[in-house]
Design an enzyme around this catalytic site. Structure first.
Site, PDB file in Angstrom:
ATOM      1  N   GLY A 198       0.870  -1.284  -0.122  1.00 50.77           N
ATOM      2  CA  GLY A 198      -0.045  -0.004  -0.136  1.00 50.77           C
ATOM      3  C   GLY A 198       0.957   1.179   0.146  1.00 50.77           C
ATOM      4  N   GLN A 253       3.025   9.993   1.663  1.00 53.69           N
ATOM      5  CA  GLN A 253       4.054   9.274   1.918  1.00 53.69           C
ATOM      6  C   GLN A 253       5.144   9.754   0.768  1.00 53.69           C
ATOM      7  OE1 GLN A 253       2.548   4.988   2.516  1.00 53.69           O
ATOM      8  NE2 GLN A 253       4.309   5.120   3.554  1.00 53.69           N
ATOM      9  N   CYS A 301       6.074  -0.294   7.484  1.00 53.34           N
ATOM     10  CA  CYS A 301       5.769   0.762   7.048  1.00 53.34           C
ATOM     11  C   CYS A 301       6.840   1.386   6.081  1.00 53.34           C
ATOM     12  CB  CYS A 301       5.015   2.065   7.867  1.00 53.34           C
ATOM     13  SG  CYS A 301       4.491   3.388   6.860  1.00 53.34           S
ATOM     14  N   LEU A 302       6.779   1.564   4.733  1.00 51.51           N
ATOM     15  CA  LEU A 302       7.705   2.123   4.144  1.00 51.51           C
ATOM     16  C   LEU A 302       8.368   3.328   4.418  1.00 51.51           C
ATOM     17  CD1 LEU A 302       5.804   1.378   0.507  1.00 51.51           C
ATOM     18  CD2 LEU A 302       7.838  -0.029   1.701  1.00 51.51           C
ATOM     19  N   HIS A 332      -4.135   0.770   7.786  1.00 48.88           N
ATOM     20  CA  HIS A 332      -2.842   1.653   7.844  1.00 48.88           C
ATOM     21  C   HIS A 332      -2.718   2.625   6.892  1.00 48.88           C
ATOM     22  CE1 HIS A 332       1.721   1.182   7.849  1.00 48.88           C
ATOM     23  NE2 HIS A 332       1.615   1.532   6.791  1.00 48.88           N
ATOM     24  N   GLU A 333      -3.471   2.604   5.830  1.00 51.56           N
ATOM     25  CA  GLU A 333      -3.514   3.705   4.647  1.00 51.56           C
ATOM     26  C   GLU A 333      -4.411   4.833   5.334  1.00 51.56           C
ATOM     27  OE1 GLU A 333      -0.902   3.557   3.121  1.00 51.56           O
ATOM     28  OE2 GLU A 333      -0.819   1.641   3.025  1.00 51.56           O
ATOM     29  N   HIS A 365      -2.541   6.999   7.831  1.00 48.22           N
ATOM     30  CA  HIS A 365      -1.542   7.977   6.995  1.00 48.22           C
ATOM     31  C   HIS A 365      -2.214   9.282   6.569  1.00 48.22           C
ATOM     32  CE1 HIS A 365       2.177   5.954   6.495  1.00 48.22           C
ATOM     33  NE2 HIS A 365       1.807   4.893   6.113  1.00 48.22           N
TER      34      HIS A 365
HETATM   35  O1  GNR Z   1       4.024  -2.563   2.651  1.00 44.18           O
HETATM   36  C1  GNR Z   1       3.669  -2.533   3.446  1.00 44.18           C
HETATM   37  N1  GNR Z   1       3.121  -3.634   4.394  1.00 44.18           N
HETATM   38  C2  GNR Z   1       2.299  -3.723   5.062  1.00 44.18           C
HETATM   39  C3  GNR Z   1       2.559  -4.755   6.181  1.00 44.18           C
HETATM   40  C4  GNR Z   1       1.221  -5.085   7.394  1.00 44.18           C
HETATM   41  C5  GNR Z   1       0.449  -3.921   7.334  1.00 44.18           C
HETATM   42  C6  GNR Z   1       0.592  -2.835   6.519  1.00 44.18           C
HETATM   43  C7  GNR Z   1       1.395  -2.595   5.598  1.00 44.18           C
HETATM   44  S1  GNR Z   1       1.348  -1.300   4.770  1.00 44.18           S
HETATM   45  C8  GNR Z   1       2.930  -1.236   3.977  1.00 44.18           C
HETATM   46  C9  GNR Z   1       3.260  -0.245   2.830  1.00 44.18           C
HETATM   47  C10 GNR Z   1       2.918   1.058   3.530  1.00 44.18           C
HETATM   48  O2  GNR Z   1       3.873   1.698   4.289  1.00 44.18           O
HETATM   49  N2  GNR Z   1       1.985   1.750   3.343  1.00 44.18           N
HETATM   50  O3  GNR Z   1       1.719   3.035   3.975  1.00 44.18           O
HETATM   51 NI    NI Z   2       2.841   2.966   5.854  1.00 49.52          NI
END
Ligand code: GNR
Ligand code: NI
Length: 172
Positions: free
Chosen positions: A46, A51, A93-94, A135-136, A139
Site C-alpha cells: 500500500g 508518503q 511501513c515504507l 494503515h493507509e 496515513h
Molecule cells: O508494505 C506494507 N506492508 C504492510 C504490512 C502490514 C501492515 C501494513 C502494511 S502497509 C506497508 C506499505 C506502507 O507503508 N503503506 O503505507
Molecule cells: Ni505505511
C-alpha cells in the site's frame, strides 16, 4: 511516469492531515500512476499520497504485491463505514523502514471511496487488505503504525532511528 521518493519518519509531512480530492483531474491521475509505480517498486502492499509528499486523500493498495493485476485498489477520499473484530498482525511501513511491530486492529472493515473514474464504491475487506486499508487511512490522518505500539516498543524504535540518523545510516 516515474518512481517518487518516499518520505521517512520523522518527516513532518507524515503528521499532516490530508485534504479531500475535489475532482479527479489528469494531474491527480498522473499522481496515482506514479504512486502505483512507487508502491510496486518499493515493494509495498500500500501507499498513501502523503508518503510521497502530497497532502491529498489518496491511497493505492495491492495485497497480492503485483501478482494479480485485478488486486490493485485505488481509493480517493476513503471513509471507514464500519469495522469488526480484532486481530493482531505484524505491521511495517515504507516510511519507517526496517522496523515492524505487532498491532491489534479490526479484523474486517467496510470502506467507501471514489474510484479513478470518479465512481463511488463500497468495499468489504478482511485479512491483509483490511489491515492495509486501516494503515493507509491512518496515513491520511497523519498517523503512523508506531503511534499505536505499546509505549516501550515505540520509544525503542524512535531511539534507534535517532541513533541511525546521527550515524548517517538512516535517510529521511
Ligand atoms: O508494505 C506494507 N506492508 C504492510 C504490512 C502490514 C501492515 C501494513 C502494511 S502497509 C506497508 C506499505 C506502507 O507503508 N503503506 O503505507
Ligand atoms: Ni505505511
Amino acid at each position: 511516469m516515474g518512481i517518487l521518493p518516499i518520505l521517512h519518519y520523522p518527516d513532518e509531512i507524515l503528521r499532516q492531515v490530508s485534504e479531500p480530492v475535489e475532482t479527479v483531474t489528469d494531474e491527480i491521475r498522473e499522481l496515482i500512476d506514479q504512486m502505483i509505480e512507487t508502491m510496486y517498486a518499493a515493494p509495498g502492499v500500500g501507499l498513501a499520497a502523503n508518503q510521497v509528499g502530497v497532502l491529498k486523500r489518496i491511497a493505492v493498495m495491492d495485497v497480492s504485491s503485483g501478482k494479480k493485476p485485478e488486486a490493485l485498489i485505488v481509493m480517493i477520499n476513503p471513509e471507514l463505514l464500519s469495522s469488526e473484530g480484532e486481530e493482531s498482525y505484524e505491521e511495517g511501513c515504507l516510511s519507517v523502514p526496517n522496523f515492524t511491530g505487532d498491532l491489534n486492529r479490526a479484523g474486517s472493515v467496510q470502506v467507501c471511496y471514489t474510484t479513478t473514474e470518479g465512481r463511488k464504491m463500497t468495499l468489504c475487506a478482511e485479512g491483509l487488505l483490511a489491515r492495509a486499508v486501516q494503515h493507509e487511512l491512518d496515513h491520511l490522518n497523519g498517523f503512523l503504525f508506531i503511534d499505536r505500539l505499546p509505549v516501550m516498543k515505540r520509544d525503542m524504535i524512535k531511539r534507534k532511528i535517532k541513533k541511525a540518523i546521527r550515524q548517517g545510516v538512516y535517510q529521511y
